[in-house]
Motif scaffolding. Structure first.
Motif, mmCIF file in Angstrom:
data_model
loop_
_atom_site.group_PDB
_atom_site.id
_atom_site.type_symbol
_atom_site.label_atom_id
_atom_site.label_comp_id
_atom_site.label_asym_id
_atom_site.label_seq_id
_atom_site.Cartn_x
_atom_site.Cartn_y
_atom_site.Cartn_z
ATOM 1 N N ALA A 46 0.836 -1.206 0.000
ATOM 2 C CA ALA A 46 0.000 0.000 0.000
ATOM 3 C C ALA A 46 0.867 1.251 0.000
ATOM 4 O O ALA A 46 0.578 2.220 -0.721
ATOM 5 C CB ALA A 46 -0.935 0.005 1.207
ATOM 6 N N ALA A 47 1.933 1.248 0.781
ATOM 7 C CA ALA A 47 2.830 2.404 0.838
ATOM 8 C C ALA A 47 3.462 2.659 -0.527
ATOM 9 O O ALA A 47 3.564 3.804 -0.972
ATOM 10 C CB ALA A 47 3.914 2.201 1.889
ATOM 11 N N GLY A 54 2.427 5.988 -2.315
ATOM 12 C CA GLY A 54 3.562 6.901 -2.477
ATOM 13 C C GLY A 54 4.069 6.941 -3.897
ATOM 14 O O GLY A 54 4.461 7.997 -4.405
ATOM 15 N N GLY A 55 4.061 5.795 -4.567
ATOM 16 C CA GLY A 55 4.517 5.730 -5.951
ATOM 17 C C GLY A 55 3.608 6.501 -6.883
ATOM 18 O O GLY A 55 4.073 7.177 -7.801
ATOM 19 N N GLY A 56 2.321 6.406 -6.631
ATOM 20 C CA GLY A 56 1.375 7.169 -7.445
ATOM 21 C C GLY A 56 1.609 8.666 -7.325
ATOM 22 O O GLY A 56 1.593 9.396 -8.316
ATOM 23 N N MET A 57 1.876 9.106 -6.098
ATOM 24 C CA MET A 57 2.147 10.528 -5.887
ATOM 25 C C MET A 57 3.482 10.947 -6.494
ATOM 26 O O MET A 57 3.661 12.077 -6.915
ATOM 27 C CB MET A 57 2.140 10.842 -4.396
ATOM 28 C CG MET A 57 0.772 10.828 -3.791
ATOM 29 S SD MET A 57 0.878 11.157 -2.026
ATOM 30 C CE MET A 57 0.082 9.705 -1.399
ATOM 31 N N GLY A 105 6.175 13.914 -9.798
ATOM 32 C CA GLY A 105 7.558 14.373 -9.651
ATOM 33 C C GLY A 105 8.475 13.827 -10.722
ATOM 34 O O GLY A 105 9.324 14.534 -11.255
ATOM 35 N N VAL A 106 8.289 12.552 -11.077
ATOM 36 C CA VAL A 106 9.105 11.944 -12.135
ATOM 37 C C VAL A 106 8.828 12.632 -13.466
ATOM 38 O O VAL A 106 9.754 12.960 -14.211
ATOM 39 C CB VAL A 106 8.839 10.423 -12.231
ATOM 40 C CG1 VAL A 106 9.509 9.828 -13.451
ATOM 41 C CG2 VAL A 106 9.319 9.721 -10.973
ATOM 42 N N ALA A 111 2.214 16.488 2.141
ATOM 43 C CA ALA A 111 0.787 16.576 2.463
ATOM 44 C C ALA A 111 0.052 15.331 1.968
ATOM 45 O O ALA A 111 -0.779 14.767 2.681
ATOM 46 C CB ALA A 111 0.186 17.829 1.848
ATOM 47 N N GLY A 112 0.374 14.890 0.763
ATOM 48 C CA GLY A 112 -0.286 13.710 0.210
ATOM 49 C C GLY A 112 0.029 12.444 0.976
ATOM 50 O O GLY A 112 -0.855 11.632 1.250
#
Length: 126
Positions: free
Chosen positions: A60-61, A65-68, A72-73, A112-113
């Motif tokens: 889940a992390a 986190g990867g989606g967010m 940035g990428v 924040a996300g």
């Protein structure tokens, strides 16, 4: 403070990967560096920054986190492409400085996300 420490640690990994893979080209090195540093940062944020190891799984992390981190990428890839077009090949040090600046700005939104995703709370304003 923990968020900044984790971010700094993951940026060191990113810089190392960028430097080691520079021969592959800017975009492949950025992609692999971003992936490696994101995986590390997500896990460290889960365990240390937000202390969510007990209620947020590793998968889940990484998904949250990867989606967010995709924004940035995409942004760092665009900035690196722009710099390469505008200035030409600059080498890993200027590229790392550019990416560090962009990543720092994206990191504010990411904090924040992640706080919302890992704790389920609405971020409070400062």
């Amino acid at each position: 403070m923990r968020f900044v420490a984790v971010g700094g640690t993951s940026m060191v990994l990113y810089g190392l990967v960028l430097w080691l893979l520079q021969g592959l080209g800017t975009q492949p090195a950025n992609l692999v560096g971003s992936l490696a540093s994101t995986v590390l940062a997500n896990e460290l944020h889960r365990r240390l920054t937000f202390r969510a190891g007990g209620h947020v799984s590793r998968l889940a992390a990484q998904l949250q986190g990867g989606g967010m981190a995709l924004a940035g990428v995409a942004l760092t890839a665009a900035v690196l492409a722009w710099a390469e077009t505008a200035v030409g090949s600059t080498g890993p040090v200027p590229q790392l400085l550019l990416v560090t600046t962009v990543t720092g700005l994206v990191g504010l939104g990411r904090f924040a996300g992640l706080r919302w995703a890992f704790t389920g709370r609405t971020p409070r304003t400062a």
